[in-house]
Structure formats: structure tokens, C-alpha cells
Design a protein around this motif. Structure first.
Motif, PDB file in Angstrom:
ATOM      1  N   MET A   1       0.842  -1.185   0.000  1.00 11.62           N
ATOM      2  CA  MET A   1       0.000   0.000   0.000  1.00 11.62           C
ATOM      3  C   MET A   1       0.881   1.240   0.000  1.00 11.62           C
ATOM      4  N   ASP A   2       0.569   2.182  -0.851  1.00 11.31           N
ATOM      5  CA  ASP A   2       1.319   3.430  -0.915  1.00 11.31           C
ATOM      6  C   ASP A   2       0.929   4.349   0.233  1.00 11.31           C
ATOM      7  N   ASP A   3       1.904   5.168   0.642  1.00  6.33           N
ATOM      8  CA  ASP A   3       1.611   6.205   1.628  1.00  6.33           C
ATOM      9  C   ASP A   3       1.050   7.411   0.890  1.00  6.33           C
ATOM     10  N   HIS A   4       0.054   8.058   1.486  1.00  7.95           N
ATOM     11  CA  HIS A   4      -0.569   9.217   0.856  1.00  7.95           C
ATOM     12  C   HIS A   4      -0.577  10.382   1.827  1.00  7.95           C
ATOM     13  N   VAL A   5      -0.655  11.568   1.289  1.00  5.32           N
ATOM     14  CA  VAL A   5      -0.825  12.783   2.074  1.00  5.32           C
ATOM     15  C   VAL A   5      -2.138  13.421   1.628  1.00  5.32           C
ATOM     16  N   TYR A   6      -2.898  13.918   2.596  1.00  4.05           N
ATOM     17  CA  TYR A   6      -4.207  14.494   2.310  1.00  4.05           C
ATOM     18  C   TYR A   6      -4.270  15.943   2.762  1.00  4.05           C
ATOM     19  N   LYS A   7      -5.014  16.728   2.023  1.00  4.25           N
ATOM     20  CA  LYS A   7      -5.352  18.094   2.422  1.00  4.25           C
ATOM     21  C   LYS A   7      -6.791  18.053   2.903  1.00  4.25           C
ATOM     22  N   LEU A   8      -7.071  18.714   4.023  1.00  5.54           N
ATOM     23  CA  LEU A   8      -8.431  18.785   4.536  1.00  5.54           C
ATOM     24  C   LEU A   8      -9.072  20.101   4.126  1.00  5.54           C
ATOM     25  N   ILE A   9     -10.311  20.010   3.665  1.00  5.67           N
ATOM     26  CA  ILE A   9     -11.101  21.208   3.423  1.00  5.67           C
ATOM     27  C   ILE A   9     -12.414  21.050   4.179  1.00  5.67           C
ATOM     28  N   GLU A  10     -13.079  22.147   4.411  1.00  3.47           N
ATOM     29  CA  GLU A  10     -14.363  22.106   5.096  1.00  3.47           C
ATOM     30  C   GLU A  10     -15.443  22.577   4.124  1.00  3.47           C
ATOM     31  N   LEU A  11     -16.523  21.831   4.073  1.00  7.23           N
ATOM     32  CA  LEU A  11     -17.664  22.152   3.215  1.00  7.23           C
ATOM     33  C   LEU A  11     -18.933  22.151   4.065  1.00  7.23           C
ATOM     34  N   THR A  12     -19.910  22.916   3.649  1.00  8.29           N
ATOM     35  CA  THR A  12     -21.239  22.837   4.249  1.00  8.29           C
ATOM     36  C   THR A  12     -22.246  22.670   3.128  1.00  8.29           C
ATOM     37  N   GLY A  13     -22.941  21.542   3.156  1.00  7.64           N
ATOM     38  CA  GLY A  13     -23.983  21.264   2.179  1.00  7.64           C
ATOM     39  C   GLY A  13     -25.343  21.558   2.779  1.00  7.64           C
ATOM     40  N   SER A  14     -26.305  21.846   1.931  1.00  6.63           N
ATOM     41  CA  SER A  14     -27.651  22.132   2.424  1.00  6.63           C
ATOM     42  C   SER A  14     -28.694  21.404   1.585  1.00  6.63           C
ATOM     43  N   SER A  15     -29.852  21.192   2.202  1.00  6.92           N
ATOM     44  CA  SER A  15     -30.946  20.505   1.527  1.00  6.92           C
ATOM     45  C   SER A  15     -32.247  20.755   2.275  1.00  6.92           C
ATOM     46  N   THR A  16     -33.330  20.765   1.533  1.00  6.58           N
ATOM     47  CA  THR A  16     -34.650  20.815   2.163  1.00  6.58           C
ATOM     48  C   THR A  16     -35.205  19.413   2.389  1.00  6.58           C
ATOM     49  N   LYS A  17     -34.495  18.378   1.888  1.00  6.01           N
ATOM     50  CA  LYS A  17     -34.979  16.994   1.984  1.00  6.01           C
ATOM     51  C   LYS A  17     -34.477  16.267   3.223  1.00  6.01           C
ATOM     52  N   SER A  18     -33.128  16.209   3.409  1.00 10.06           N
ATOM     53  CA  SER A  18     -32.565  15.416   4.504  1.00 10.06           C
ATOM     54  C   SER A  18     -31.112  15.780   4.739  1.00 10.06           C
ATOM     55  N   CYS A  19     -30.577  15.325   5.880  1.00  8.57           N
ATOM     56  CA  CYS A  19     -29.156  15.557   6.139  1.00  8.57           C
ATOM     57  C   CYS A  19     -28.310  14.723   5.178  1.00  8.57           C
ATOM     58  N   ASP A  20     -28.754  13.541   4.809  1.00 10.72           N
ATOM     59  CA  ASP A  20     -28.045  12.720   3.828  1.00 10.72           C
ATOM     60  C   ASP A  20     -27.959  13.439   2.489  1.00 10.72           C
ATOM     61  N   ASP A  21     -29.026  14.053   2.075  1.00 12.06           N
ATOM     62  CA  ASP A  21     -29.047  14.796   0.818  1.00 12.06           C
ATOM     63  C   ASP A  21     -28.117  16.018   0.891  1.00 12.06           C
ATOM     64  N   ALA A  22     -28.031  16.656   2.040  1.00  9.27           N
ATOM     65  CA  ALA A  22     -27.122  17.791   2.218  1.00  9.27           C
ATOM     66  C   ALA A  22     -25.664  17.348   2.056  1.00  9.27           C
ATOM     67  N   ILE A  23     -25.317  16.174   2.596  1.00 11.09           N
ATOM     68  CA  ILE A  23     -23.969  15.620   2.436  1.00 11.09           C
ATOM     69  C   ILE A  23     -23.691  15.355   0.961  1.00 11.09           C
ATOM     70  N   ARG A  24     -24.624  14.691   0.311  1.00 11.37           N
ATOM     71  CA  ARG A  24     -24.450  14.365  -1.110  1.00 11.37           C
ATOM     72  C   ARG A  24     -24.342  15.629  -1.969  1.00 11.37           C
ATOM     73  N   ASN A  25     -25.101  16.660  -1.640  1.00  7.64           N
ATOM     74  CA  ASN A  25     -25.023  17.918  -2.390  1.00  7.64           C
ATOM     75  C   ASN A  25     -23.642  18.550  -2.258  1.00  7.64           C
ATOM     76  N   ALA A  26     -23.093  18.550  -1.050  1.00 11.07           N
ATOM     77  CA  ALA A  26     -21.766  19.143  -0.829  1.00 11.07           C
ATOM     78  C   ALA A  26     -20.692  18.384  -1.603  1.00 11.07           C
TER      79      ALA A  26
END
Length: 69
Positions: A1-26
Motif C-alpha cells: 500500500m502506498d503512503d498518501h498525504v491528504y489536504k483537509l477542506i471544510e464544506l457545508t452542504g444544504s438541503s430541504t430533503k434530509s441531512c443525507d441529501d445535504a452531504i451528497r449535495n456538498a
């Protein structure tokens, strides 16, 4: 397995349907302009209430982007 480096970003998704839909939108929107999205972690959930019902969801995520070699 290769070693990887990650950058973290912060997103906020929104939805009128559900919290799951807000995640998917983001994630869907971010994937249109960012490469190598690898994982996410939900860091916050909030919403608004209208007339005794949930009217809107907002979910904040940390998203890991694998840096290219």
C-alpha cells in the motif's frame, strides 16, 4: 500500500430533503471543481424549523483530498 498525504477542506452542504441529501449535495458540488476527493467526516449538523417541521438541513463536513505525486 502506498503512503498518501491528504489536504483537509471544510464544506457545508444544504438541503430541504434530509441531512443525507445535504452531504451528497456538498460532495457532488465539490467534485465538479476538485480532484481526488477520498473521504469525509461529518463535523456538524444543524437545521431550521418552520411551523413545527424541519424546513432545511445544513451539514458541515471535513473532506480529505489526496495530494497528487
Amino acid at each position: 500500500m502506498d503512503d498518501h498525504v491528504y489536504k483537509l477542506i471544510e464544506l457545508t452542504g444544504s438541503s430541504t430533503k434530509s441531512c443525507d441529501d445535504a452531504i451528497r449535495n456538498a460532495i457532488s458540488r465539490a467534485s465538479k471543481t476538485l480532484r481526488n476527493l477520498q473521504w469525509f467526516e461529518v463535523t456538524g449538523t444543524r437545521g431550521s424549523i418552520e411551523n413545527g417541521n424541519v424546513a432545511h438541513w445544513q451539514v458541515t463536513l471535513k473532506v480529505g483530498i489526496r495530494l497528487e505525486e
